[in-house]
Every structure is written in structure tokens, then in C-alpha cells.
Design a protein around this motif. Sequence first.
Motif, PDB file in Angstrom:
ATOM      1  N   VAL A   1       0.839  -1.203   0.000  1.00  0.00           N
ATOM      2  CA  VAL A   1       0.000   0.000   0.000  1.00  0.00           C
ATOM      3  C   VAL A   1       0.874   1.252   0.000  1.00  0.00           C
ATOM      4  O   VAL A   1       0.599   2.222  -0.723  1.00  0.00           O
ATOM      5  CB  VAL A   1      -0.948   0.005   1.219  1.00  0.00           C
ATOM      6  N   ALA A   2       1.952   1.233   0.783  1.00  0.00           N
ATOM      7  CA  ALA A   2       2.850   2.391   0.850  1.00  0.00           C
ATOM      8  C   ALA A   2       3.493   2.670  -0.506  1.00  0.00           C
ATOM      9  O   ALA A   2       3.568   3.825  -0.951  1.00  0.00           O
ATOM     10  CB  ALA A   2       3.928   2.155   1.907  1.00  0.00           C
ATOM     11  N   ALA A   3       3.959   1.609  -1.172  1.00  0.00           N
ATOM     12  CA  ALA A   3       4.588   1.776  -2.488  1.00  0.00           C
ATOM     13  C   ALA A   3       3.576   2.271  -3.515  1.00  0.00           C
ATOM     14  O   ALA A   3       3.886   3.147  -4.350  1.00  0.00           O
ATOM     15  CB  ALA A   3       5.214   0.461  -2.939  1.00  0.00           C
ATOM     16  N   LEU A   4       2.370   1.737  -3.492  1.00  0.00           N
ATOM     17  CA  LEU A   4       1.321   2.187  -4.412  1.00  0.00           C
ATOM     18  C   LEU A   4       0.930   3.637  -4.134  1.00  0.00           C
ATOM     19  O   LEU A   4       0.717   4.425  -5.067  1.00  0.00           O
ATOM     20  CB  LEU A   4       0.093   1.285  -4.285  1.00  0.00           C
ATOM     21  N   ALA A   5       0.826   3.977  -2.854  1.00  0.00           N
ATOM     22  CA  ALA A   5       0.456   5.353  -2.492  1.00  0.00           C
ATOM     23  C   ALA A   5       1.507   6.334  -2.993  1.00  0.00           C
ATOM     24  O   ALA A   5       1.186   7.433  -3.476  1.00  0.00           O
ATOM     25  CB  ALA A   5       0.291   5.472  -0.978  1.00  0.00           C
ATOM     26  N   HIS A   6       2.777   5.947  -2.896  1.00  0.00           N
ATOM     27  CA  HIS A   6       3.881   6.783  -3.396  1.00  0.00           C
ATOM     28  C   HIS A   6       3.722   7.026  -4.899  1.00  0.00           C
ATOM     29  O   HIS A   6       3.861   8.151  -5.392  1.00  0.00           O
ATOM     30  CB  HIS A   6       5.206   6.073  -3.082  1.00  0.00           C
ATOM     31  N   LEU A   7       3.415   5.955  -5.634  1.00  0.00           N
ATOM     32  CA  LEU A   7       3.226   6.056  -7.080  1.00  0.00           C
ATOM     33  C   LEU A   7       1.997   6.894  -7.427  1.00  0.00           C
ATOM     34  O   LEU A   7       2.063   7.803  -8.269  1.00  0.00           O
ATOM     35  CB  LEU A   7       3.079   4.655  -7.675  1.00  0.00           C
ATOM     36  N   LEU A   8       0.865   6.596  -6.797  1.00  0.00           N
ATOM     37  CA  LEU A   8      -0.382   7.296  -7.112  1.00  0.00           C
ATOM     38  C   LEU A   8      -0.287   8.784  -6.784  1.00  0.00           C
ATOM     39  O   LEU A   8      -0.864   9.620  -7.492  1.00  0.00           O
ATOM     40  CB  LEU A   8      -1.541   6.659  -6.336  1.00  0.00           C
ATOM     41  N   ALA A   9       0.420   9.113  -5.713  1.00  0.00           N
ATOM     42  CA  ALA A   9       0.575  10.525  -5.355  1.00  0.00           C
ATOM     43  C   ALA A   9       1.341  11.279  -6.432  1.00  0.00           C
ATOM     44  O   ALA A   9       1.004  12.422  -6.772  1.00  0.00           O
ATOM     45  CB  ALA A   9       1.299  10.636  -4.011  1.00  0.00           C
ATOM     46  N   ARG A  10       2.362  10.639  -7.005  1.00  0.00           N
ATOM     47  CA  ARG A  10       3.182  11.291  -8.025  1.00  0.00           C
ATOM     48  C   ARG A  10       2.472  11.403  -9.368  1.00  0.00           C
ATOM     49  O   ARG A  10       2.575  12.414 -10.059  1.00  0.00           O
ATOM     50  CB  ARG A  10       4.493  10.529  -8.220  1.00  0.00           C
ATOM     51  N   LYS A  11       1.736  10.348  -9.730  1.00  0.00           N
ATOM     52  CA  LYS A  11       1.228  10.268 -11.098  1.00  0.00           C
ATOM     53  C   LYS A  11      -0.277  10.484 -11.246  1.00  0.00           C
ATOM     54  O   LYS A  11      -0.774  10.589 -12.364  1.00  0.00           O
ATOM     55  CB  LYS A  11       1.611   8.921 -11.700  1.00  0.00           C
ATOM     56  N   VAL A  12      -0.983  10.524 -10.134  1.00  0.00           N
ATOM     57  CA  VAL A  12      -2.442  10.641 -10.252  1.00  0.00           C
ATOM     58  C   VAL A  12      -3.000  11.815  -9.447  1.00  0.00           C
ATOM     59  O   VAL A  12      -3.640  12.711 -10.003  1.00  0.00           O
ATOM     60  CB  VAL A  12      -3.139   9.328  -9.822  1.00  0.00           C
ATOM     61  N   SER A  13      -2.771  11.825  -8.141  1.00  0.00           N
ATOM     62  CA  SER A  13      -3.430  12.826  -7.293  1.00  0.00           C
ATOM     63  C   SER A  13      -2.612  14.088  -7.073  1.00  0.00           C
ATOM     64  O   SER A  13      -3.115  15.066  -6.506  1.00  0.00           O
ATOM     65  CB  SER A  13      -3.777  12.207  -5.925  1.00  0.00           C
ATOM     66  N   ASN A  14      -1.325  14.069  -7.486  1.00  0.00           N
ATOM     67  CA  ASN A  14      -0.450  15.235  -7.321  1.00  0.00           C
ATOM     68  C   ASN A  14      -0.349  15.688  -5.863  1.00  0.00           C
ATOM     69  O   ASN A  14      -0.323  16.886  -5.559  1.00  0.00           O
ATOM     70  CB  ASN A  14      -0.928  16.409  -8.193  1.00  0.00           C
ATOM     71  N   THR A  15      -0.319  14.721  -4.958  1.00  0.00           N
ATOM     72  CA  THR A  15      -0.051  15.012  -3.551  1.00  0.00           C
ATOM     73  C   THR A  15       1.403  14.632  -3.269  1.00  0.00           C
ATOM     74  O   THR A  15       2.086  14.067  -4.119  1.00  0.00           O
ATOM     75  CB  THR A  15      -1.003  14.224  -2.635  1.00  0.00           C
ATOM     76  N   ASP A  16       1.887  14.942  -2.077  1.00  0.00           N
ATOM     77  CA  ASP A  16       3.287  14.673  -1.756  1.00  0.00           C
ATOM     78  C   ASP A  16       3.531  13.167  -1.662  1.00  0.00           C
ATOM     79  O   ASP A  16       2.937  12.497  -0.804  1.00  0.00           O
ATOM     80  CB  ASP A  16       3.651  15.342  -0.433  1.00  0.00           C
ATOM     81  N   PRO A  17       4.384  12.594  -2.506  1.00  0.00           N
ATOM     82  CA  PRO A  17       4.578  11.141  -2.518  1.00  0.00           C
ATOM     83  C   PRO A  17       5.213  10.592  -1.242  1.00  0.00           C
ATOM     84  O   PRO A  17       4.887   9.479  -0.815  1.00  0.00           O
ATOM     85  CB  PRO A  17       5.490  10.902  -3.731  1.00  0.00           C
ATOM     86  N   GLU A  18       6.102  11.365  -0.598  1.00  0.00           N
ATOM     87  CA  GLU A  18       6.741  10.880   0.628  1.00  0.00           C
ATOM     88  C   GLU A  18       5.721  10.788   1.760  1.00  0.00           C
ATOM     89  O   GLU A  18       5.727   9.841   2.556  1.00  0.00           O
ATOM     90  CB  GLU A  18       7.902  11.799   1.029  1.00  0.00           C
ATOM     91  N   THR A  19       4.835  11.785   1.830  1.00  0.00           N
ATOM     92  CA  THR A  19       3.779  11.759   2.843  1.00  0.00           C
ATOM     93  C   THR A  19       2.809  10.616   2.569  1.00  0.00           C
ATOM     94  O   THR A  19       2.339   9.942   3.501  1.00  0.00           O
ATOM     95  CB  THR A  19       3.015  13.096   2.863  1.00  0.00           C
ATOM     96  N   ALA A  20       2.517  10.368   1.300  1.00  0.00           N
ATOM     97  CA  ALA A  20       1.620   9.269   0.932  1.00  0.00           C
ATOM     98  C   ALA A  20       2.228   7.924   1.319  1.00  0.00           C
ATOM     99  O   ALA A  20       1.523   7.035   1.818  1.00  0.00           O
ATOM    100  CB  ALA A  20       1.331   9.310  -0.566  1.00  0.00           C
ATOM    101  N   MET A  21       3.535   7.772   1.104  1.00  0.00           N
ATOM    102  CA  MET A  21       4.198   6.530   1.504  1.00  0.00           C
ATOM    103  C   MET A  21       4.136   6.353   3.017  1.00  0.00           C
ATOM    104  O   MET A  21       3.877   5.255   3.520  1.00  0.00           O
ATOM    105  CB  MET A  21       5.651   6.528   1.032  1.00  0.00           C
ATOM    106  N   PHE A  22       4.362   7.438   3.751  1.00  0.00           N
ATOM    107  CA  PHE A  22       4.284   7.409   5.211  1.00  0.00           C
ATOM    108  C   PHE A  22       2.898   6.936   5.644  1.00  0.00           C
ATOM    109  O   PHE A  22       2.764   6.044   6.500  1.00  0.00           O
ATOM    110  CB  PHE A  22       4.574   8.820   5.731  1.00  0.00           C
TER     111      PHE A  22
END
Length: 285
Positions: A125-146
Motif C-alpha cells: 500500500v505504501a509503495a502504491l500510495a507513493h506512485l499514485l501521489a506522483r502520477k495521479v493525485s499530485n499530492t506529496d509522494p513521501e507523505t503518501a508513503m508514510f
Amino acid sequence: MKKSEALKSIVVEANQGELIFPTNVNASLKIQQLLDDPNCSLEDAAKLTLTEPLLASRVVAIANSVAYSRFGGGVTNVRTAVTILGFSTLRSIVASVVVRQLSCAISDPVLRQKAHQLWEHSAHVAALAHLLARKVSNTDPETAMFAGIVHEVSGFYLLSRADQLPALMEPNTSEDTDNEGEFSEPDEVVIGRAVLKKLMLPKRIITAVEALWSGVRVMPPETLGDTLVLANDLASVPSPLDIRSEATIRHAASEIDFLVGDGTIHHILEESDKEVKALTISLMT
């Protein structure tokens, strides 16, 4: 003791601020607290990281992962890794160590297996959240991974307590649901919020995890909470604490697709599969 009674006993502990954590977890929490000090420098952070071997090895592994390959890879020391990753990612890694330490405190083999699967799920989930934040939702990927790393931390806590309170792992019954009351929060949510507070997590992370508890999916995702919900739904490894069957979970994930720019979410996932797998492995090892 029934499950509802076991949960209530932990809720009482949570309300009194007396959640029970293993000694090694408390040491990692101290590192987390020191990292939050605004006077903590990168040099200080590197020294703190070296005091915990598991944390140090995880930091170097992630700095060398495909997700951070833009920095050139070949990182061989903690100071360079900390400089590359920064404080935000370092806090995520400390949180992942805390989660693993909760797992190590479990002695029952069945519970340990559940904890292993729960960590595999969390890492994915953390790895997917990192990817989705960068390429889909434009949120901070490091925070999404956290957020992905810690989204099941209350589940790890309950597993760590199930050695003493085995009723915690019993399936929910209608009686458990009835005891929650019309306007009260489920005991698991109360405990989850207390565990997140104990970990000293930022409000933004707690809000994102609470979005997951609400179960509302927004597509395409716009916020950190939306990103976490989608990553959780798409994770190929289900949580062993999810009350749905694995077949139901996989079927629900297979139906998720929407346009993102010129492609679809499935196209992005296929294109980035190697990256997601590499970051997942780095988080798990």
C-alpha cells in the motif's frame, strides 16, 4: 472473555494514555521524537539512524531503490542515504521499523503469520500510495508513503496484544456491533486513533488514515486520504484483518479503472510495476 470485552479493556487503556508497547518500540519512538525537533540537523539524523541497525539498513536500501534511482544509486553509507531521502522519508522509515518491532513482539505462530501478511500488505500500500501521489493525485509522494506504512498500525497493535487477549482475533458478531451504540465510534477506531497519537504522527497523516476508516472512495483521487484509500483497494496482498474474502477483495480491485491523462490507472500500474515492486521489497527487507 468475548471480543467486545477485550476491545473495551484496550479502549480503557487508550483513554487513560496507557497503551502497552514493547521496550524496543519505545526506543524507536524516542528517535521519532528527536527527528521532530526543529533543531535536529541532517548530521544529527544520521547519527540517530546509526543507533538502530534495522533502521540504518532500511534507510540505505530505500535510498538505493528504483523509486530513488534518479539520485544515481550506489549509496553505501547512512549519511548519504539520509541526505538523499530527507526528514520526511526518514520519519516514514522509522514508522516502518516501529511496525516491524510490534510484529516481533508476537510469540504465537498463527498471529506472527498474520502480522507478516499485514506488513506485506502495508508495504505494498505504501509503495502504491507513493506512485499514485506522483502520477495521479499530485499530492506529496513521501507523505503518501508514510500514510501507507502506518495505515494498519492499530492492527499490528491489536495483534501484539492478542497473545494476552486472544479474543481480539475472534470474528465480529452482531452483539459486538450492537454494543457500539448508534452514535459511538467502533472500538477499533478509538484504539487506532490512540495508537496513531502515541506514534506522534502529524494531523495530516491521521486525517488520511481516518479517510480509510470511513471507507469512502473518490476517483480519481484528489487528497492524501483519497490516495491512501485507492492504494489500499488496489493492493495485491490483502490485509488478513479485512473481514471480506480474498476473492471479494481481488474482484473489487479488478473493477477499479479510470482515465488519467491519455491513459488509465491500469496502464500506469502496469508501466510502473517494477518500481512499485522494488520499493515494496525495500520496505519489507
